[in-house]
Design a protein around this motif. Structure first.
Motif: not given
Length: 536
Positions: A244-247, A251-257
């Motif tokens: 589930a943490s893959v989800g 998200t994180l990888i698309q918001y690098q800041g």
């Protein structure tokens, strides 16, 4: 006098050995080799895939690259904790290998390209699977290597060097195969080859697990088998939550800041936790060793932030400003692992040669030497570029030289650091400390993305001004690295004193009363048969 150097229960006996090492070492060697084949094969292509296929700008691609590689190194903190507390390292590695295989297979779905292509969501998902899978595999497979040996076993540093060579054999082959296929025939062929390599690593680990001789098993199998709410075993709950943490990672990888702030906040918490445990729960000597460990870990962000220019700004620089004679730029990513395969045995021999004569540099001194060489590598490339003029393609020999100096620097720091983390950490903190080592590497990777963004990848219409901008950044970071490296060498004796190597004991080995650092790669027979009094 009989040579009892290898008479360690932890080694499993001669019937479980091959070429003087436990056979389990070679199982881990092969598993990690194929995992590195897939990771570095994909890494060699990633910056080009981002800029040429998904059409990100150089700066944005560099930040994505840095965020991705940093998350790959931050997740081992959690994976190490779960292995220490519940799963054990073997199950963690197996689970991580399964997730990694899924991730690398998903990378082969390339779509039509451009950020408007919905297939880009599969790309983000692939990166997420690889990040979570690495969290379970990276730190824990290194810990199993250490569990095959006793703390004072003369073969420990050699084992980590062999293991490190396995990493780089896979990295070299993966870069050559995936890089060539990806840039010559199409992205899906390069990434597909990387996925196939990871699948082979998974098969090797499953097939040869018995050779690990029970190392890395769960510390509390009864707890792991308990059913939560009378329905689901704790083990399977952990697996489901991890999937589930893959989800979340998607998200994180698309918001690098957000990743940058996460690294900063998590770093403060992790450092605080380690120091609180050291101060409140450890003996004075164990506490001092943790202080030494923290010092060594603190050098990681600087080293890897500069070293990781290889996959981002240096990769783009090679593609745009170097006379490559038609060779795909990604192929040059293989130089570092090839050099390690060639020079790894030389450095292993060198430490033994110097150790037997009492001349081996201490671990912190080796770190300083490595950082100095890292800085020199950048200055050599800058000098070579200016020698021929900014309006001329930089001779490829200077790419060979920067990778050579960065590799010799790496050999002074990375395998030595892995061994130091495993040796100096208390047993109940082994995976956590190894995870912290990789966490600091994560910080370095994110810093590397910021540095690469500052160079702009050397792309501003292909002008000499853009090339000069990259070289100015390389000059600055080269000089900073040399200054830090020299300072580390100056204070190395103080850090070595905190390591208390003269009283490092192994309860499983009678007769080993101390292990001075100069003897660690090559103990003398008299130390193996009778104790020596501790030094003040």
């Amino acid at each position: 006098m009989a040579d009892n150097r290898h008479a360690a229960p932890a080694a499993g006996g001669s019937q479980g050995e091959f070429l003087g090492h436990p056979k389990g070492l070679y199982v881990l060697f092969m598993t990690e080799m194929w995992e590195r084949f897939s990771y570095y094969g994909m890494r060699a292509l990633l910056i080009f895939y981002l800029t040429q296929h998904w059409l990100f700008s150089d700066g944005k691609a560099s930040i994505i690259y840095g965020a991705y590689t940093s998350l790959v190194y931050i997740t081992p903190v959690l994976g190490g904790y779960l292995a220490d507390k519940y799963l054990g390292q073997r199950k963690a590695v197996l689970f991580g290998a399964i997730l990694l295989t899924c991730g690398h297979i998903l990378m082969a779905f390339e779509g039509t390209g451009g950020q408007g292509d919905p297939t880009i969501n599969i790309f983000w998902l692939a990166l997420s699977f690889i990040i979570v899978g690495s969290g379970f595999l990276k730190a824990n497979i290194s810990v199993i290597v250490g569990q095959l040996y006793s703390l004072t076993d003369v073969r420990r540093d050699g084992a980590y060097t062999i293991f490190y060579m396995g990493i780089n054999v896979g990295a070299a082959i993966g870069t050559l195969v995936a890089g060539y296929l990806g840039q010559t025939y199409g992205w899906k062929y390069g990434f597909g080859a990387a996925g196939f390599g990871m699948f082979l690593g998974l098969l090797v680990f499953i097939w040869k697990t018995p050779l690990l001789m029970g190392r890395g098993e769960s510390p509390n199998p009864e707890k792991l088998a308990q059913r939560i709410g009378g329905v689901l075993k704790l083990e399977w709950l952990l697996y489901l939550l991890s999937v589930a943490s893959v989800g979340l990672i998607w998200t994180l990888i698309q918001y690098q800041g957000v990743v940058g702030w996460l690294l900063m906040g998590s770093g403060v918490v992790l450092l605080g936790y380690v120091l609180v445990v050291a101060i409140t729960k450890l003996t004075p000597q164990e506490r001092d060793r943790i202080f030494a460990v923290v010092f060594l870990i603190a050098l990681q962000p600087l080293f890897w932030g500069l070293f990781e220019q290889a996959g981002s700004s240096l990769n783009l620089f090679t593609d745009r400003y170097v006379d490559r004679a038609g060779v795909p730029a990604s192929i040059f990513q293989s130089l570092n692992p090839i050099y390690i395969v060639l020079f790894g045995p030389v450095f292993a021999w060198l430490w033994v040669f110097l150790g037997k004569r009492g001349l081996e540099p201490s671990t912190p001194a080796k770190f300083g030497i490595g950082i100095v060489q890292l800085g020199l590598g950048f200055l050599v490339l800058v000098g070579g570029a200016h020698m021929v003029g900014l309006n001329m393609a930089t001779p490829v020999v200077f790419i060979f030289l920067i990778y050579l100096l960065h590799t010799t620097g790496e050999l002074c720091l990375s395998p030595v650091g892995l061994s130091a983390m495993n040796r100096l950490a208390p047993k109940h903190m082994a995976s956590l400390i190894m995870g912290a080592w990789f966490f600091a590497t994560a910080g370095g990777n994110f810093v590397g993305g910021l540095i690469a963004q500052a160079t702009g990848g050397g792309h501003a219409g292909g002008t000499d001004l853009a090339k000069e901008s990259v070289l100015q950044v390389y000059t600055t970071i080269g000089l900073v690295a040399i200054g830090v490296g020299v300072a580390v060498m100056v204070i190395a004796p103080l850090v070595k004193r905190l390591m208390h190597l003269d009283t490092l004991k192994d309860s499983e080995l009678a007769g080993y009363e101390e292990m001075g650092e100069a003897q660690s790669p090559g103990m003398h027979p008299e130390l193996e048969t009778k104790p020596r009094p501790s030094q003040p």
